[in-house]
Design a protein around this motif. Structure first.
Motif, PDB file in Angstrom:
ATOM      1  N   MET A   1      58.992  23.514  79.573  1.00 34.26           N
ATOM      2  CA  MET A   1      59.830  24.466  79.727  1.00 34.26           C
ATOM      3  C   MET A   1      60.923  23.410  77.671  1.00 34.26           C
ATOM      4  O   MET A   1      61.822  22.107  78.530  1.00 34.26           O
ATOM      5  N   ALA A   2      60.570  24.278  76.811  1.00 30.32           N
ATOM      6  CA  ALA A   2      60.991  23.201  75.472  1.00 30.32           C
ATOM      7  C   ALA A   2      62.439  24.428  75.594  1.00 30.32           C
ATOM      8  O   ALA A   2      61.443  25.294  74.299  1.00 30.32           O
ATOM      9  N   ALA A   3      63.165  24.227  75.149  1.00 27.89           N
ATOM     10  CA  ALA A   3      64.273  24.956  75.153  1.00 27.89           C
ATOM     11  C   ALA A   3      64.251  25.680  74.048  1.00 27.89           C
ATOM     12  O   ALA A   3      65.255  27.024  73.474  1.00 27.89           O
ATOM     13  N   ARG A   4      64.506  24.734  73.263  1.00 25.66           N
ATOM     14  CA  ARG A   4      64.512  24.817  71.718  1.00 25.66           C
ATOM     15  C   ARG A   4      64.114  25.632  70.809  1.00 25.66           C
ATOM     16  O   ARG A   4      64.112  26.044  69.887  1.00 25.66           O
ATOM     17  N   GLY A   5      62.924  25.565  71.463  1.00 26.67           N
ATOM     18  CA  GLY A   5      61.102  26.209  71.054  1.00 26.67           C
ATOM     19  C   GLY A   5      60.618  25.994  69.918  1.00 26.67           C
ATOM     20  O   GLY A   5      60.591  24.041  69.987  1.00 26.67           O
ATOM     21  N   ASN A   6      60.408  26.778  69.235  1.00 28.55           N
ATOM     22  CA  ASN A   6      59.193  26.374  68.085  1.00 28.55           C
ATOM     23  C   ASN A   6      59.741  25.484  66.511  1.00 28.55           C
ATOM     24  O   ASN A   6      60.709  26.253  66.128  1.00 28.55           O
ATOM     25  N   LEU A   7      59.146  24.943  66.113  1.00 29.80           N
ATOM     26  CA  LEU A   7      59.708  24.782  64.831  1.00 29.80           C
ATOM     27  C   LEU A   7      59.553  25.629  63.551  1.00 29.80           C
ATOM     28  O   LEU A   7      60.760  24.942  63.069  1.00 29.80           O
TER      29      LEU A   7
ATOM     30  N   SER B   1      65.797  21.259  75.425  1.00 34.62           N
ATOM     31  CA  SER B   1      67.222  21.276  75.030  1.00 34.62           C
ATOM     32  C   SER B   1      67.774  19.912  74.038  1.00 34.62           C
ATOM     33  O   SER B   1      68.589  20.091  73.579  1.00 34.62           O
ATOM     34  N   GLU B   2      67.119  18.293  74.514  1.00 36.21           N
ATOM     35  CA  GLU B   2      67.757  17.255  74.163  1.00 36.21           C
ATOM     36  C   GLU B   2      67.528  16.651  72.803  1.00 36.21           C
ATOM     37  O   GLU B   2      67.006  16.187  72.447  1.00 36.21           O
ATOM     38  N   TRP B   3      66.550  18.057  71.527  1.00 34.78           N
ATOM     39  CA  TRP B   3      65.835  17.587  70.271  1.00 34.78           C
ATOM     40  C   TRP B   3      64.563  16.789  71.398  1.00 34.78           C
ATOM     41  O   TRP B   3      64.664  15.550  70.399  1.00 34.78           O
TER      42      TRP B   3
END
Ligand code: ADP
Ligand code: MG
Ligand code: MG
Length: 273
Positions: free
Chosen positions: A86-92, A143-145
């Motif tokens: 899971m990449a919680a911050r989503g896309n660039l 989430s941790e950037w």
């Protein structure tokens, strides 16, 4: 032997033509995951091999900290399911829209995007994998950037196949890729051979991405680049180091471009801040 029963689906994050991405949770471990789900009914029979290639390349090439992990895959009668980190911050793309002024600082572009991107690409290129779709939508953050390169949907392993067809996204496409036909013509093998391109195609996309992130819109290349010469113009805000980095990556001829390792060692990225 995983199945859908092993996951709870919490919400849909993305809906594409053939697939959707869901935020989910592994019920056994409690860990968050993302499920990229291909609906078999929406995948034309001549495209199934591309889904299988996405899975096989991603599985063999995600053992690097900046590459999105593919934990495993399974299928049901209706679905192909990829269980992803899971990449919680989503896309660039989405991230750029929410930061102040819609633009990252030069030092963020270098440290948060280009360094990890070049590290992930040097890992991929070292194993013969050309990603072929480097762009903001395919760059995710945890989430941790932490940076994660995603979407091996059009990637190719050059140790197994030659790259002779157009693949990727127009704005980020290298001129030698743009020149290729959409479909290969097996009866015309000689022609194909002369068109075969290399991992330098990804270097071009890195140049477009770096420009876009620093300037706010992609560079005006394309037609001009195909002809072999064009003028890149930069706003005053882009530093000389940044200009040199981008200009070298956007060399019209692939043989004149630096490798990702050479770009990683560019003085602009080595500078103290
Ligand atoms: P496509 O091949 O259709 O472009 P992607 O694999 O690029 O599919 O995923 C599409 C979008 O779904 C991404 O741009 C991102 O916004 C979201 N997404 C994909 N995978 C994840 C993930 N692991 N974590 C969070 N969001 C994701
Ligand atoms: Mg994508
Ligand atoms: Mg894709």
């Amino acid at each position: 032997n995983w199945s859908l029963d092993d996951y709870s689906l919490q919400k849909r994050l993305y809906k594409g033509k053939m697939s959707s991405v869901y935020k989910g949770r592994c019920l056994r471990s409690g860990l968050p995951v993302a499920l990229k789900v291909y609906f078999k009914a929406r995948v034309p029979s001549n495209v199934i091999h591309m889904v299988l290639r996405e899975v096989s390349i991603h599985l063999q090439a995600c053992d690097q900290r900046n590459v999105l992990k593919l934990y495993g895959v399974f299928q049901t009668d209706e679905l192909f399911v990829m269980v992803l980190e899971m990449a919680a911050r989503g896309n660039l793309c989405g991230i750029c829209r929410t930061v102040n002024g819609g633009r990252l600082t030069e030092s963020q572009v270098r440290r948060v995007v280009l360094e990890p991107l070049l590290d992930s690409l040097s890992y991929l290129h070292g194993r013969g994998v050309c990603h072929r779709d480097i762009k903001p939508e395919n760059i995710l953050f945890t989430s941790e950037w932490e940076f994660r390169l995603a979407d091996f949907g059009v990637s190719i392993n050059l140790l197994e196949e030659r790259a002779v067809t157009r693949a990727g996204t127009a704005e980020y496409m290298a001129p030698e890729v743009e020149r290729c036909p959409l479909k290969s013509c097996p009866e015309d093998n000689k022609d194909n051979l002369s068109l075969a391109y290399s991992t330098a195609a990804d270097v071009w996309s890195v140049g477009v991405l770096a420009y876009e992130l620093l300037v706010g819109f992609p560079p005006l290349v394309g037609e001009g680049a195909n002809g072999g010469s064009f003028n890149l113009s930069f706003p005053a805000s882009v530093s000389p180091g940044g200009r040199d980095f981008i200009t070298s990556a956007l060399a019209p001829h692939p043989e004149e471009r630096p490798t990702v390792l050479q770009l990683r060692n560019h003085p602009w990225l080595q500078a103290a801040q």
